[in-house]
Write a protein that holds these residues in place. Structure first.
Motif, short mmCIF file in Angstrom:
data_model
loop_
_atom_site.label_atom_id
_atom_site.label_comp_id
_atom_site.label_asym_id
_atom_site.label_seq_id
_atom_site.Cartn_x
_atom_site.Cartn_y
_atom_site.Cartn_z
N VAL A 180 0.85 -1.20 0.00
CA VAL A 180 0.00 0.00 0.00
C VAL A 180 0.88 1.25 0.00
N LYS A 181 0.53 2.20 -0.81
CA LYS A 181 1.27 3.47 -0.86
C LYS A 181 0.29 4.62 -0.76
N ASN A 182 0.82 5.78 -0.56
CA ASN A 182 -0.05 6.95 -0.47
C ASN A 182 0.04 7.77 -1.75
N THR A 183 -0.80 8.78 -1.82
CA THR A 183 -0.93 9.56 -3.05
C THR A 183 0.39 10.18 -3.48
N PHE A 186 2.52 7.76 -5.28
CA PHE A 186 2.03 7.50 -6.63
C PHE A 186 2.39 8.65 -7.56
N ARG A 238 -5.92 7.15 -9.40
CA ARG A 238 -6.94 6.22 -8.88
C ARG A 238 -6.64 4.80 -9.32
N SER A 287 -3.78 3.51 -7.15
CA SER A 287 -4.13 3.19 -5.76
C SER A 287 -4.98 1.93 -5.69
N TYR A 295 -2.46 -1.09 -6.40
CA TYR A 295 -1.50 -1.34 -5.33
C TYR A 295 -2.19 -1.84 -4.07
N ALA A 296 -3.49 -1.58 -3.94
CA ALA A 296 -4.18 -2.00 -2.72
C ALA A 296 -4.60 -3.46 -2.78
#
Ligand SMILES: [Mn+2]
Ligand SMILES: [Mn+2]
Ligand SMILES: [Zn+2]
Ligand SMILES: [Zn+2]
Lengths: 145, 145
Positions: A4-7, A10, A27, A30, A33-34
């Motif tokens: 998981v990464k954050n905005t 990305f 989008r 995310s 990656y989730a």
DNA sequence: TAGTAAATGCAATCGTGTTGCATTAGTGTT
DNA sequence: AACACTAATGCAACACGATTGCATTTACTA
């Protein structure tokens, strides 16, 4: 679990590949990656109704070209995409791991921890890439019978 | 070279599987048994203009159900079919060999002589079948560069 | 040879993949 | 902050393999 990464990460990823930071691309990133399974374009469409399907198609294509995601076919022959583990670059993929197709939930799992054994091809054949597919039940579906 | 058979043997094959002996089915069998690469439905259509596409589609489907042929996807995700080597029965295939996709001529080769090494799946996954795909150049295209 | 179920042909539809082109929006520069 | 330029998007349209329903024909069997 997936990575998981954050905005911001990305955005960095897009910048690194000289891609403009657009809402649609963020989008898609995310979502992919989730998840711990591969994602088909219909999967994306079912969630992102407001994004045109051609846009999604082109996002997936450019991500694959850049070595961000790789393509794997499911049991129906439709393309699914999963984030590349590492070592993949533009037009140069290294995703030679096992792809597990669950016959129940239709999920496509990249089992990166499983590397492929060496294969000796018959005389004359020259291989540039391998992919091992397995089909059966994933852990979740296996428990539910 | 492929395992060539004559019409009487194809008729026997159909009878064994309780399928009616029709001209279309016999022609499909003779074409598939004569080739050493897998055959797609478009392949068949390009030769058998007089047979309806839906008929070909249903012939391929019933042959696969009966364990006469098995399905393998090419690099575009389109279904190709090849005769089963042995040990395949109705709804029970054993085609766990390597499938070689030639990136030049697009041919799909079943390399039956290559058996797969044993694979240890992660905890929870239960596999019912494996297929190893390779892509690259087949002997003929390899020679021509 | 007549009856029956299976196989075929035809029309129609679906789903994914793909392209062209006009419009919009992100980005670096002034 | 406004501008200019290119990349990204949306829309329409098309390609093509996969799939279904239904009427008709054909292969087998009694
Ligand atoms: Mn993978
Ligand atoms: Mn095969
Ligand atoms: Zn599952
Ligand atoms: Zn070739």
């Amino acid at each position: 679990m997936a990575q998981v990464k954050n905005t911001y990460q990305f955005e960095d990823l897009l910048e690194k590949h000289q891609l403009k930071k657009t809402g649609a691309r963020l989008r898609v990133l995310s979502m992919m990656y989730a998840k711990n399974t591969a994602t088909s374009q219909p999967d994306l469409e079912s969630v992102m109704h407001d994004i045109d399907r051609v846009t999604l198609y082109r996002i997936l294509n450019v991500f694959e070209e850049k070595g961000i995601i790789h393509k794997v076919f499911d049991l129906n022959g439709t393309a699914n995409y999963a984030v590349c583990s590492s070592g993949c670059h533009e037009h140069h993929h290294h995703d030679e791991h096992l792809h597990f197709n669950c016959t129940a939930c239709k999920g496509v799992f990249c089992l990166n921890e499983l590397s492929l054994p060496a294969i000796n091809l018959p005389e004359g054949f020259q291989a540039s890439g391998f992919t091992l597919y397995a089909s059966g039940l994933c852990p979740k579906c296996n428990k539910m019978q």
